[in-house]
Design a protein around this motif. Sequence first.
Motif, PDB file in Angstrom:
ATOM      1  N   GLY A  25      -5.331   1.136  -4.022  1.00 56.99           N
ATOM      2  CA  GLY A  25      -6.709   1.531  -3.760  1.00 56.99           C
ATOM      3  C   GLY A  25      -6.833   2.227  -2.423  1.00 56.99           C
ATOM      4  N   ARG A  26      -7.936   2.936  -2.228  1.00 58.71           N
ATOM      5  CA  ARG A  26      -8.092   3.766  -1.042  1.00 58.71           C
ATOM      6  C   ARG A  26      -8.100   2.956   0.248  1.00 58.71           C
ATOM      7  N   ARG A  27      -8.660   1.743   0.202  1.00 58.16           N
ATOM      8  CA  ARG A  27      -8.762   0.930   1.414  1.00 58.16           C
ATOM      9  C   ARG A  27      -7.819  -0.266   1.417  1.00 58.16           C
ATOM     10  N   ALA A  28      -6.948  -0.329   0.439  1.00 55.11           N
ATOM     11  CA  ALA A  28      -6.037  -1.478   0.323  1.00 55.11           C
ATOM     12  C   ALA A  28      -4.961  -1.421   1.403  1.00 55.11           C
ATOM     13  N   THR A  29      -4.497  -2.593   1.805  1.00 54.10           N
ATOM     14  CA  THR A  29      -3.429  -2.692   2.802  1.00 54.10           C
ATOM     15  C   THR A  29      -2.382  -3.704   2.343  1.00 54.10           C
ATOM     16  N   THR A  30      -1.209  -3.567   2.914  1.00 51.00           N
ATOM     17  CA  THR A  30      -0.134  -4.531   2.705  1.00 51.00           C
ATOM     18  C   THR A  30       0.260  -5.102   4.054  1.00 51.00           C
ATOM     19  N   ARG A  31       0.420  -6.402   4.130  1.00 51.45           N
ATOM     20  CA  ARG A  31       0.808  -7.043   5.394  1.00 51.45           C
ATOM     21  C   ARG A  31       2.322  -6.904   5.583  1.00 51.45           C
ATOM     22  N   VAL A  32       2.722  -6.213   6.649  1.00 50.47           N
ATOM     23  CA  VAL A  32       4.151  -5.982   6.898  1.00 50.47           C
ATOM     24  C   VAL A  32       4.700  -6.865   8.021  1.00 50.47           C
ATOM     25  N   LEU A  33       3.822  -7.439   8.832  1.00 55.77           N
ATOM     26  CA  LEU A  33       4.194  -8.489   9.782  1.00 55.77           C
ATOM     27  C   LEU A  33       3.180  -9.604   9.643  1.00 55.77           C
ATOM     28  N   ASP A  34       3.678 -10.828   9.525  1.00 62.25           N
ATOM     29  CA  ASP A  34       2.785 -11.946   9.227  1.00 62.25           C
ATOM     30  C   ASP A  34       3.017 -13.093  10.213  1.00 62.25           C
ATOM     31  N   THR A  58       8.819  -2.335  12.775  1.00 59.26           N
ATOM     32  CA  THR A  58       7.364  -2.407  12.932  1.00 59.26           C
ATOM     33  C   THR A  58       6.988  -3.268  14.134  1.00 59.26           C
ATOM     34  N   LEU A  59       7.726  -4.348  14.371  1.00 59.45           N
ATOM     35  CA  LEU A  59       7.440  -5.179  15.535  1.00 59.45           C
ATOM     36  C   LEU A  59       7.695  -4.397  16.813  1.00 59.45           C
ATOM     37  N   ALA A  67       1.814   0.725  16.413  1.00 62.87           N
ATOM     38  CA  ALA A  67       1.347   0.070  15.184  1.00 62.87           C
ATOM     39  C   ALA A  67       0.219  -0.874  15.574  1.00 62.87           C
ATOM     40  N   PRO A  68      -1.008  -0.571  15.200  1.00 62.04           N
ATOM     41  CA  PRO A  68      -2.147  -1.426  15.585  1.00 62.04           C
ATOM     42  C   PRO A  68      -2.053  -2.803  14.954  1.00 62.04           C
ATOM     43  N   LEU A  69      -2.508  -3.816  15.692  1.00 62.82           N
ATOM     44  CA  LEU A  69      -2.441  -5.195  15.228  1.00 62.82           C
ATOM     45  C   LEU A  69      -3.648  -5.533  14.366  1.00 62.82           C
TER      46      LEU A  69
END
Length: 288
Positions: A25-34, A58-59, A67-69
């Motif tokens: 989706g256009r606004r969907a995100t995936t968490r790459v650092l958790d 990414t870290l 990479a914004p938090l």
Amino acid sequence: MTNADTLPLLDVRGVCVDYPDRSRGRRATTRVLDDVSLTVRPGETVGLVGESGSGKSTLGRAVLGLAPLAAGGIRLGGRAISGLTGAARRRLAGELQVVFQDPQGSLNPAMSVRDIVLEPVIAAGTPRAEAERELRVLLDRVHLPADTADRYPGEFSGGQRQRIAIARALVRRPRLIVCDEIVSALDLSTQARILDLLVEIQDDTGVALLFTSHDLAVIRAISHRVAVLYRGRLLEFGDVRDVTASPADPYTRRLLMAAPVADPARQRERRAAYRAAFTDPAASPVTT
């Protein structure tokens, strides 16, 4: 010892990073650092290890402000640095530098080595004559001849270009350098020489390193402590000797089994054990 001496140089606390995921989706995100937390002490090398997609680069980008938090915070020398922009971020360049994986791509081919290395300090207001003196010291520090200054990046090997990139990172005398897979494109003998050079530089200057690699053998050779990442999660963080001698997580054990050894018989045994680990349901790399 003062309280300032006991504080970490870099303090990463509960860091989360999300990337856009257009497939959902256009606004969907995936968490790459958790929820990643770790520290780097003054003069220390902390290795970040994991396979492609683990979140280690990414870290490093998060520490650099690239990479914004989504959550958490990052402090350098006790000062919050996450979210800094403009002049505040530029001032931070005197304390925090980076060496990228591909020196050919990170060095301007149209600029001489002199201009590549000196550009940051001249832009910061250092007089040219003083900068030239510093250039001679830096080229010697990274074991390059003085005539390197008048040549261009395309005239050098990959290992030599990486030495130039290291010299550029050192010119502002930073407290911390992020090294992002900086030996992965080099042959084994050149890798060893670059790692030896970094240890020598650290002994001489006291600079701290955040060093990312997919190769646990490389991490073991240079790091004081190691953080093992898998799918954006921190699985282990501790003394490199403890983690590599007695890994607590199955994934770390797999990384150790994947590292090549010189003995062909032992290598066959390790390869068989590595394959077995991936077919054993009890050896899931995700800890609970």
